[in-house]
Design a protein around this motif. Structure first.
Motif: not given
Length: 157
Positions: A111-120, A137-141, A146-150
């Motif tokens: 899975l990918t979770v956005l950086a900053g979405n600490d609860n998820a 990279g680019k935010l899905a959708g 730009a977005a950073t994802g884990h």
């Protein structure tokens, strides 16, 4: 609480859940300027490409349970998991995640979770997911942002 397959009559509920929860997700990560509704993004992001489940709970206001969250899974990837913000921190996300992990026999789930979405991220880590990579990279959708994802992985014991 029960988890069952999505039915077409669930659309309004999951759209409302996504749209309210997505604002919170973006507020702590990319920014609300990147918000698009589920109606605008579900096709391009493949909401119906795999399995889609909803969690129902009794709401006390009537005899019928209400949809409180949903999760989608395709090709060994948890692609969507959203819970109604009014019902977050009540175990609904944990139950949906557990259902995904039990319903599929993949040895590895991603899975990918956005950086900053600490609860998820904390929810996923509590289930045994670990960050294997962080990408920007680019935010899905909504590729204008730009977005950073884990990228997180879970391995079946």
């Amino acid at each position: 609480m029960t988890v069952r397959p999505y039915r077409s009559e669930d659309w309004d509920a999951i759209a409302r859940i996504h749209d309210t929860a997505r604002l919170g997700e973006l507020r702590c990560s990319v920014g609300v300027e990147a918000f698009l509704t589920l109606a605008e993004t579900h096709e391009e992001e493949g909401l119906f490409d795999g399995d889609l489940w909803v969690a129902e709970v009794a709401d006390g206001a009537g005899p019928e349970p209400v949809v409180a969250g949903f999760a989608a899974f395709a090709d060994a990837e948890l692609t969507w998991l959203y819970v109604d913000p009014a019902r977050q921190r009540q175990g609904i996300g944990r139950v949906l995640l557990g259902h995904v992990l039990e319903a599929d026999d993949s040895a590895r789930i991603e899975l990918t979770v956005l950086a900053g979405n600490d609860n998820a991220r904390a929810l996923y880590e509590s289930a045994g997911f670990v960050v294997i990579e962080t990408k920007t990279g680019k935010l899905a959708g909504n590729e204008r942002f730009a977005a950073t994802g884990h990228i997180m992985e879970w391995h079946r014991p």
